[in-house]
Scaffold this motif. Sequence first.
Motif, PDB file in Angstrom:
ATOM      1  N   TYR A  47       0.864  -1.296  -0.027  1.00 13.53           N
ATOM      2  CA  TYR A  47      -0.003   0.154   0.081  1.00 13.53           C
ATOM      3  C   TYR A  47       0.856   1.278   0.146  1.00 13.53           C
ATOM      4  CZ  TYR A  47      -3.822  -3.219   1.363  1.00 13.53           C
ATOM      5  OH  TYR A  47      -4.642  -4.350   1.337  1.00 13.53           O
ATOM      6  N   THR A  48       0.486   2.174  -0.869  1.00 11.76           N
ATOM      7  CA  THR A  48       1.310   3.468  -0.680  1.00 11.76           C
ATOM      8  C   THR A  48       0.394   4.647  -1.392  1.00 11.76           C
ATOM      9  OG1 THR A  48       3.131   4.454  -1.900  1.00 11.76           O
ATOM     10  CG2 THR A  48       1.997   2.923  -3.118  1.00 11.76           C
ATOM     11  N   PHE A  49       0.771   5.789  -1.225  1.00 10.70           N
ATOM     12  CA  PHE A  49       0.245   7.103  -1.668  1.00 10.70           C
ATOM     13  C   PHE A  49       0.670   7.405  -3.244  1.00 10.70           C
ATOM     14  CE2 PHE A  49       0.125   8.707   3.025  1.00 10.70           C
ATOM     15  CZ  PHE A  49      -1.174   8.162   3.232  1.00 10.70           C
ATOM     16  N   PHE A  50       1.733   6.590  -3.471  1.00 12.11           N
ATOM     17  CA  PHE A  50       2.243   6.842  -4.755  1.00 12.11           C
ATOM     18  C   PHE A  50       1.341   5.890  -5.891  1.00 12.11           C
ATOM     19  CE2 PHE A  50       5.185   5.299  -8.368  1.00 12.11           C
ATOM     20  CZ  PHE A  50       5.487   6.486  -8.709  1.00 12.11           C
ATOM     21  N   ASP A  51       1.482   6.562  -7.127  1.00 10.73           N
ATOM     22  CA  ASP A  51       0.341   5.756  -8.291  1.00 10.73           C
ATOM     23  C   ASP A  51       1.229   4.522  -8.654  1.00 10.73           C
ATOM     24  OD1 ASP A  51      -1.081   5.006 -10.102  1.00 10.73           O
ATOM     25  OD2 ASP A  51      -1.371   6.817 -11.094  1.00 10.73           O
ATOM     26  N   LEU A  52       0.921   3.391  -8.243  1.00  8.84           N
ATOM     27  CA  LEU A  52       1.806   2.332  -8.854  1.00  8.84           C
ATOM     28  C   LEU A  52       1.431   1.725 -10.270  1.00  8.84           C
ATOM     29  CD1 LEU A  52       0.773  -0.185  -5.565  1.00  8.84           C
ATOM     30  CD2 LEU A  52       3.138   0.880  -6.104  1.00  8.84           C
ATOM     31  N   SER A  53       0.673   2.445 -10.868  1.00 12.80           N
ATOM     32  CA  SER A  53       0.209   1.980 -12.077  1.00 12.80           C
ATOM     33  C   SER A  53       1.020   2.781 -13.277  1.00 12.80           C
ATOM     34  CB  SER A  53      -1.152   2.409 -12.676  1.00 12.80           C
ATOM     35  OG  SER A  53      -1.766   3.661 -12.340  1.00 12.80           O
ATOM     36  N   ARG A  54       1.988   3.912 -12.645  1.00  9.76           N
ATOM     37  CA  ARG A  54       2.610   4.575 -13.346  1.00  9.76           C
ATOM     38  C   ARG A  54       3.951   3.583 -14.186  1.00  9.76           C
ATOM     39  NH1 ARG A  54       4.030  10.583 -10.806  1.00  9.76           N
ATOM     40  NH2 ARG A  54       5.919  10.006 -12.190  1.00  9.76           N
ATOM     41  N   ASP A  55       4.174   4.031 -15.289  1.00 13.02           N
ATOM     42  CA  ASP A  55       5.378   3.368 -15.997  1.00 13.02           C
ATOM     43  C   ASP A  55       6.571   3.422 -15.306  1.00 13.02           C
ATOM     44  OD1 ASP A  55       3.505   2.372 -18.099  1.00 13.02           O
ATOM     45  OD2 ASP A  55       3.717   4.166 -19.405  1.00 13.02           O
ATOM     46  N   ASP A  56       6.892   4.703 -14.679  1.00 12.95           N
ATOM     47  CA  ASP A  56       8.152   4.939 -14.107  1.00 12.95           C
ATOM     48  C   ASP A  56       8.226   4.575 -12.633  1.00 12.95           C
ATOM     49  OD1 ASP A  56       6.500   7.013 -13.303  1.00 12.95           O
ATOM     50  OD2 ASP A  56       7.896   8.424 -14.125  1.00 12.95           O
ATOM     51  N   SER A  57       7.368   3.445 -12.148  1.00 14.96           N
ATOM     52  CA  SER A  57       6.972   3.271 -10.747  1.00 14.96           C
ATOM     53  C   SER A  57       8.238   2.634 -10.199  1.00 14.96           C
ATOM     54  CB  SER A  57       5.774   2.290 -10.647  1.00 14.96           C
ATOM     55  OG  SER A  57       5.721   1.640  -9.375  1.00 14.96           O
TER      56      SER A  57
END
Length: 425
Positions: A180-190
């Motif tokens: 779980y995180t506040f960062f958007d995990l679906s980003r290509d640069d994750s």
Amino acid sequence: MSIKTRTKFILWTRSGSRCAISDCRCKLYEKAIGDDPDVLLGEMAHIVGQGDDGPRRDKPIPGGDIDGYDNLILLCTKHHTIVDRQLQKYSVDRLIQIKVDHERWVDASLTYGDRFKNLHEPCETTTETVASTLLAVERMPRVVYSAPCTSKETTVARNMGRAPIPGMMLPFIIRAKRLYTFFDLSRDDSPFDEFVDLNSVEEEDAFESWWPDPDRIRWYSDLLNRSLNKLTGRHGLMLDRKHKRYYFPPEDIDQERKVVYFTMTGRKSTLSVAREPITKKTGQGKGFWEHLAVALRFERVGASSWCLSIRPERRFTTDGSKPLSPKRTTKKATSRKSRMYNVDVHKEVHFWRDFLSDGNPRIIFDFGSQSIVVPTDLIQPSIEWPGVFDDLPKVEAIEYEDDLFSASAYSQILDYGKVELKDDE
């Protein structure tokens, strides 16, 4: 040093404006008549006297402070002279007992109004602004991203990629084999792409499904605390996990650490935040280190309202690293806090808001597509009360103004706009 106004007021009040000697207990105030002034007949006597030749000077000072309340007793002029001359009769222990017995008599015999009668004229209620230790949170992360994850937190922390943008925070937790995180995990640069499947990312509305749930709100708080770890770590602070507080380590081995900051009046100053106290007489170290510390915590104060709590503390170590024994720590912490009044706490709270914000109008936690924004203006509620006679004037705190860089950072955060959940599209 001199006796503080607050200490004087407490002594006169608890003594009922009467001499503490039981055979006397005369009134120690004569009200003004005509053009004649008010006359104070009472004297604040030191139980252990001031100066090397003061009465009972060879005895331990009650309370440890020569001008503190514990070392003072209110007497008439006559008995002040007698007490300071007849040292055998009026020992330290006897004077302390006389004071205790007299204050008990005041509590039992005098009404609240009698204690203040003729001490000063009654005043109308006044409205004052009260300083707090809370910063109102302007913006909180609305979305929590998650995805299946079979790795341990330590493994992810050691091997995850870098943040896509310098300064971006990547707090995360793993619960029930989900990250779980506040960062958007679906980003290509994750930076988490090695540990989670980008096609299995889910989004949840924190306001709707996390904050009302007692388990999920704890997880949300864990993410907030890890965000605080990121913020404090970037400012060179260490985490005392046992006591849940952050503290300044030494600059180097046996090297005092100092921090430059702006005071409440806007003056540039330097504060020692990690040092070994020195004995004035010998110039030698006292054998322990004192570190400025702070407990930081996000508090939910309404359905959708949060505050950042700032609680100044101290940490004591033997050499700048190893914690001092609990027994010695308790004694020193109690001694420090006994000397801290409201204005001292307010100054330390101001120091922390100035330090953590780098002197900017707000503290920003950037998670990429969302953020936490904490303006550095302390919450200041107003109260109406009679006030305190001869109270210290209020110290005004500075307000921070945006410069080019802080305004740009804030503008970028605002450009994120509201994060929409995929389910709502």
